[in-house]
Design a protein around this motif. Sequence first.
Motif, PDB file in Angstrom:
ATOM      1  N   UNK A  55      33.688  31.863  54.483  1.00  0.00           N
ATOM      2  CA  UNK A  55      33.516  30.507  54.979  1.00  0.00           C
ATOM      3  C   UNK A  55      32.081  30.053  54.711  1.00  0.00           C
ATOM      4  N   UNK A  56      31.925  28.931  54.013  1.00  0.00           N
ATOM      5  CA  UNK A  56      30.599  28.457  53.625  1.00  0.00           C
ATOM      6  C   UNK A  56      29.747  28.028  54.819  1.00  0.00           C
ATOM      7  N   UNK A  57      30.364  27.579  55.885  1.00  0.00           N
ATOM      8  CA  UNK A  57      29.608  27.113  57.048  1.00  0.00           C
ATOM      9  C   UNK A  57      29.073  28.263  57.900  1.00  0.00           C
ATOM     10  N   UNK A  58      29.850  29.336  58.019  1.00  0.00           N
ATOM     11  CA  UNK A  58      29.488  30.406  58.952  1.00  0.00           C
ATOM     12  C   UNK A  58      29.181  31.753  58.311  1.00  0.00           C
ATOM     13  N   UNK A  59      29.652  31.982  57.079  1.00  0.00           N
ATOM     14  CA  UNK A  59      29.496  33.288  56.446  1.00  0.00           C
ATOM     15  C   UNK A  59      30.560  34.283  56.861  1.00  0.00           C
ATOM     16  N   UNK A  60      31.562  33.837  57.582  1.00  0.00           N
ATOM     17  CA  UNK A  60      32.646  34.705  58.038  1.00  0.00           C
ATOM     18  C   UNK A  60      33.594  35.012  56.876  1.00  0.00           C
ATOM     19  N   UNK A  61      33.913  36.287  56.718  1.00  0.00           N
ATOM     20  CA  UNK A  61      34.837  36.696  55.659  1.00  0.00           C
ATOM     21  C   UNK A  61      36.239  36.204  55.970  1.00  0.00           C
ATOM     22  N   UNK A  62      36.868  35.567  54.978  1.00  0.00           N
ATOM     23  CA  UNK A  62      38.260  35.130  55.116  1.00  0.00           C
ATOM     24  C   UNK A  62      39.200  36.186  54.558  1.00  0.00           C
ATOM     25  N   UNK A  63      38.835  36.776  53.422  1.00  0.00           N
ATOM     26  CA  UNK A  63      39.595  37.882  52.856  1.00  0.00           C
ATOM     27  C   UNK A  63      38.741  38.600  51.822  1.00  0.00           C
ATOM     28  N   UNK A  64      39.190  39.785  51.436  1.00  0.00           N
ATOM     29  CA  UNK A  64      38.567  40.562  50.362  1.00  0.00           C
ATOM     30  C   UNK A  64      39.687  41.230  49.581  1.00  0.00           C
ATOM     31  N   UNK A  65      39.559  41.227  48.266  1.00  0.00           N
ATOM     32  CA  UNK A  65      40.574  41.839  47.397  1.00  0.00           C
ATOM     33  C   UNK A  65      39.906  42.858  46.491  1.00  0.00           C
ATOM     34  N   UNK A  66      40.386  44.091  46.510  1.00  0.00           N
ATOM     35  CA  UNK A  66      39.846  45.163  45.667  1.00  0.00           C
ATOM     36  C   UNK A  66      40.530  45.086  44.307  1.00  0.00           C
ATOM     37  N   UNK A  67      39.722  45.010  43.233  1.00  0.00           N
ATOM     38  CA  UNK A  67      40.281  44.820  41.900  1.00  0.00           C
ATOM     39  C   UNK A  67      40.157  46.026  40.979  1.00  0.00           C
ATOM     40  N   UNK A  68      39.505  47.090  41.388  1.00  0.00           N
ATOM     41  CA  UNK A  68      39.470  48.296  40.578  1.00  0.00           C
ATOM     42  C   UNK A  68      38.263  48.457  39.685  1.00  0.00           C
ATOM     43  N   UNK A  69      37.446  47.424  39.555  1.00  0.00           N
ATOM     44  CA  UNK A  69      36.245  47.497  38.725  1.00  0.00           C
ATOM     45  C   UNK A  69      35.198  46.520  39.222  1.00  0.00           C
ATOM     46  N   UNK A  70      33.958  46.785  38.902  1.00  0.00           N
ATOM     47  CA  UNK A  70      32.868  45.902  39.298  1.00  0.00           C
ATOM     48  C   UNK A  70      33.048  44.523  38.684  1.00  0.00           C
ATOM     49  N   UNK A  71      32.535  43.516  39.380  1.00  0.00           N
ATOM     50  CA  UNK A  71      32.664  42.126  38.952  1.00  0.00           C
ATOM     51  C   UNK A  71      31.258  41.543  38.831  1.00  0.00           C
ATOM     52  N   UNK A  72      30.881  41.166  37.609  1.00  0.00           N
ATOM     53  CA  UNK A  72      29.527  40.688  37.364  1.00  0.00           C
ATOM     54  C   UNK A  72      29.424  39.174  37.298  1.00  0.00           C
TER      55      UNK A  72
END
Length: 166
Positions: A55-72
């Motif tokens: 959330x851009x206003x609070x910094x609260x995580x809405x979700x996280x998705x693990x994709x198997x590799x680093x994301x640059x």
Amino acid sequence: AFVPSADAHLYALNVESGALRWKFEAKKGLWSAPVADEAGTLYFGSMDHFVYAVDAASGTQRWAAELGGSIAATPALSNGVLYTGTFDKKLQALDARNGAVRWTVDTEAWVWATPLLVDGTLYAGDLGGNLYAFNASYGTQIWKITPEPGQPVRGMPAILDGTLFF
């Protein structure tokens, strides 16, 4: 202003004073700049293999998705879909509402740069020197070229007057 850092934090700063509004902590460094939607959600990848929605206003995580590799790179966002490449030689489409993977395609090398979406076609390069065009809805490959094998494609492609630049 939203500032990603290699110290694993995304910082939200007041643009007038530079004062810290909030900070979000990932598990590893953030090389990816965030992209925002109209609803006030920031999306960004991390070296910890996750794409985060915050959330851009609070910094609260809405979700996280693990994709198997680093994301640059910064994910591309269009019509509720995030497109991102990973260091495990994949390009993936995620539902921006919940992080569910819509499709995954293999590439020949790491995908470092932000993909480009134009008229339903997703263009992405890899570090092996390949440039791909995929159907953005289904992930089916339309074409692949390798003009200079072994010469990495590290930047986001661009289109101008019907010509693709990379």
